[in-house]
Design an enzyme around this catalytic site. Structure first.
Site, mmCIF file in Angstrom:
data_model
loop_
_atom_site.group_PDB
_atom_site.id
_atom_site.type_symbol
_atom_site.label_atom_id
_atom_site.label_comp_id
_atom_site.label_asym_id
_atom_site.label_seq_id
_atom_site.Cartn_x
_atom_site.Cartn_y
_atom_site.Cartn_z
ATOM 1 N N ALA A 113 -74.877 -79.831 -4.908
ATOM 2 C CA ALA A 113 -73.910 -80.041 -5.518
ATOM 3 C C ALA A 113 -73.508 -80.980 -4.871
ATOM 4 O O ALA A 113 -73.468 -81.349 -3.536
ATOM 5 C CB ALA A 113 -73.190 -79.311 -5.987
ATOM 6 N N ASP A 114 -73.128 -82.598 -5.437
ATOM 7 C CA ASP A 114 -71.659 -83.552 -4.367
ATOM 8 C C ASP A 114 -70.483 -83.134 -5.021
ATOM 9 O O ASP A 114 -70.288 -82.190 -5.580
ATOM 10 C CB ASP A 114 -72.369 -84.708 -4.744
ATOM 11 C CG ASP A 114 -72.200 -85.717 -6.240
ATOM 12 O OD1 ASP A 114 -71.439 -85.081 -7.082
ATOM 13 O OD2 ASP A 114 -73.711 -85.927 -6.878
ATOM 14 N N SER A 115 -69.818 -83.808 -4.885
ATOM 15 C CA SER A 115 -68.251 -83.961 -4.322
ATOM 16 C C SER A 115 -67.889 -83.702 -6.152
ATOM 17 O O SER A 115 -67.323 -82.942 -6.590
ATOM 18 C CB SER A 115 -67.313 -84.927 -3.410
ATOM 19 O OG SER A 115 -67.852 -86.161 -4.220
ATOM 20 N N ASP A 121 -69.840 -82.782 -8.488
ATOM 21 C CA ASP A 121 -70.145 -81.762 -9.006
ATOM 22 C C ASP A 121 -68.783 -80.469 -8.864
ATOM 23 O O ASP A 121 -69.320 -79.729 -9.730
ATOM 24 C CB ASP A 121 -71.240 -81.221 -8.518
ATOM 25 C CG ASP A 121 -72.722 -82.165 -9.029
ATOM 26 O OD1 ASP A 121 -73.055 -82.402 -10.558
ATOM 27 O OD2 ASP A 121 -73.688 -83.175 -8.251
ATOM 28 N N THR A 122 -68.549 -80.888 -7.682
ATOM 29 C CA THR A 122 -68.347 -79.754 -6.978
ATOM 30 C C THR A 122 -66.776 -79.511 -8.123
ATOM 31 O O THR A 122 -65.790 -78.157 -8.670
ATOM 32 C CB THR A 122 -67.944 -79.788 -5.276
ATOM 33 O OG1 THR A 122 -68.811 -79.707 -5.039
ATOM 34 C CG2 THR A 122 -67.134 -78.678 -4.954
#
Lengths: 416, 79
Positions: free
Chosen positions: B35-37, B39-40
């Site tokens: 996950a990237d930021s 996605d989080t």
């Protein structure tokens, strides 16, 4: 400094009449309509119930589901068409300087459905915003060129042009100039649009631009016919690989055509209506001929903007007559929007491909759906009604005009 | 596995496109599940939506693994 020459070495198309270039071309040549009732949403309460939608596109065949869901459909279409064009160009991505490969894309609107869906969702709530973090990146028009660059590692000039229905031609002309100047070796150009949505259909219905011939969708797009009543919305994408001539030669690339010139102008008249004397169209075409350094008589075929609106069609022909004089009646003219519908910002992309394939096959694709002559339109024009015509085609012009009064015209020549 | 844990897993599988077997309690969204930021942020919003539970930003920042998400939700749901 002498300008470098620019050629086309790859093509990709995702259109309402074919999901790749060979299918698109064979349907253009055969005069097939891409129109049908709208399947994407319930359009029964809209003035227009039909459009030229894409058929049978499996996005996840091209883009992993996890990536695809972070993009709007117009970006899906961009990636799918680019995939075909890059393959068609036979590019060995490890053997080229990717820092000198740009991506200049066109889209009139961008992620319209993404905007629509998010705001509809918001309106259903109590006013507390729960906006998806991918909302903006799905929606903004430049996400198409950004995604293309990431997929292939193309690190040259990268942006999206927005000039409504002239967008792609502006993208093509920008890339032409960068390559001419030696700033880029290659550029992926093209355009994509995905506006068959509630806002797209409703919005263009509201300004009375769309055909409302609901009882006969496939005959609704009828440029130059007396009973034309507006354009038919299309969707999809087209992609072209533009390449500096010697670069293409040195890697033994197939050369489809040379891009010899581009012209631009503005009507400076009205936000939607074209200039009554076709002044902007005239200036734009004249600029394109000057840029290409050719005489009007050298144009064999014009793929017109010809959207099937009552006002626009005759004004474009008026401009053609002013510029080309008697030669207007010797060349072929057609509007392939009669088959594809109007792909808005992507129109220039799929029409450039139509022009290039026409040269390759020495066959002018028709303006289908001609039933009744219009007294307003000089019958001496050869508008290539209903059936494709064989002729010698060396040089073609492709016109694109957009709301806002933008005109952008490109000229291609058959490789010698 | 609790009902909450299963729902959390389903959301993660759906949003991050990972295999359910990878979604272990120790798995970090960013280090293990790709996950990237953004996605989080989306995951937290999905949890809020699914469980109808607002998660304050300072709490959300601490939820970095599958286990921490389940723990937080089990603690706060129905109270």
């Amino acid at each position: 400094m002498a300008f470098k020459r620019v050629v086309v070495t790859g093509l990709g198309a995702l259109t309402p009449i074919g999901n790749d270039v060979p299918t698109y071309w064979s349907n253009l040549a055969a005069g097939v309509s891409g129109a049908g009732l709208i399947t994407k949403f319930d359009a029964s309460k809209f003035r227009t119930h039909f459009a030229c939608e894409l058929k049978g596109v499996e996005v996840t065949q091209y883009i992993p589901r996890q990536e695809a869901r972070k993009m709007d459909a117009f970006t899906h279409y961009a990636l799918i068409a680019t995939d075909e064009a890059v393959k068609d160009a036979g590019l060995n991505l490890d053997a080229i300087d990717k820092n000198k490969v740009g991506v200049i894309w066109g889209s009139g609107i961008g992620g319209l459905k993404s905007f629509e869906d998010e705001m509809i969702d918001y309106a259903k709530g109590d006013g507390t915003p729960r906006i998806n973090p991918f909302f903006i990146v799905r929606m903004i028009a430049d996400s198409a060129s950004g995604q293309i660059s990431m997929r292939y590692g193309f690190r040259g000039t990268n942006y999206v042009t927005v000039s409504a229905c002239a967008s792609t031609n502006n993208a093509i002309i920008d890339a032409l100039n960068y390559i001419r100047l030696g700033r880029l070796n290659m550029c992926v150009v093209g355009g994509s649009e995905a506006a068959v949505t509630k806002a797209g259909i409703g919005g263009f219905n509201a300004n009375r631009a769309l055909s409302e011939r609901n009882d006969s969708p496939e005959t609704a797009s009828r440029p130059y016919d007396k009973d034309r009543d507006g354009f038919v919305m299309g969707e999809g994408a087209g992609a072209l690989i533009l390449e500096e001539y010697e670069h293409a030669q040195s890697r033994g690339a197939k050369i489809y055509a040379e891009l010899i010139g581009g012209g631009m102008s503005s009507d400076a008249y009205h936000i939607t209506a074209p200039h009554p004397d076709g002044l902007g169209a005239f200036l734009g075409m004249q600029d394109a001929l000057n840029d290409a350094g050719i005489a009007p008589e050298e144009i064999d075929y014009i793929n017109t903007h010809g959207t099937s609106t009552p006002i626009g069609d005759p004004q474009e022909l008026k401009a053609i007559y002013q510029l080309f004089g008697e030669h207007s009646f010797k060349m072929n003219i057609s509007s392939t929007k009669s088959m594809t519908g109007h792909l808005l910002g992507a129109a220039g992309a799929v029409e450039a491909i139509a022009c290039i394939k026409a040269m390759e096959h020495q066959l002018v694709p028709p303006t289908i759906n001609h039933f009744t002559d219009d007294d307003e339109i000089d019958s001496r024009f050869n508008l290539t009604f209903n059936t494709a015509q064989e002729r010698s085609i060396t040089t073609v012009m492709s016109n694109a005009f957009g709301f806002g009064g933008h005109n952008a015209i490109v000229i291609f020549r058959k490789p010698s | 596995m609790s009902d909450i844990a299963q729902k959390v897993k389903n959301i993660i599988v759906e949003k991050l496109g990972v295999e359910e077997s990878e979604v272990t309690p120790e798995a970090s969204f960013t280090n293990d599940l790709g996950a990237d930021s953004l996605d989080t942020v989306e995951l937290i919003m999905e949890f809020e939506k699914e469980f109808n539970l607002p998660i304050p930003d300072d709490e959300a920042e601490k939820i970095s693994t599958v286990g921490l998400a389940i723990e937080y939700l089990e603690k706060h749901i129905g109270k």
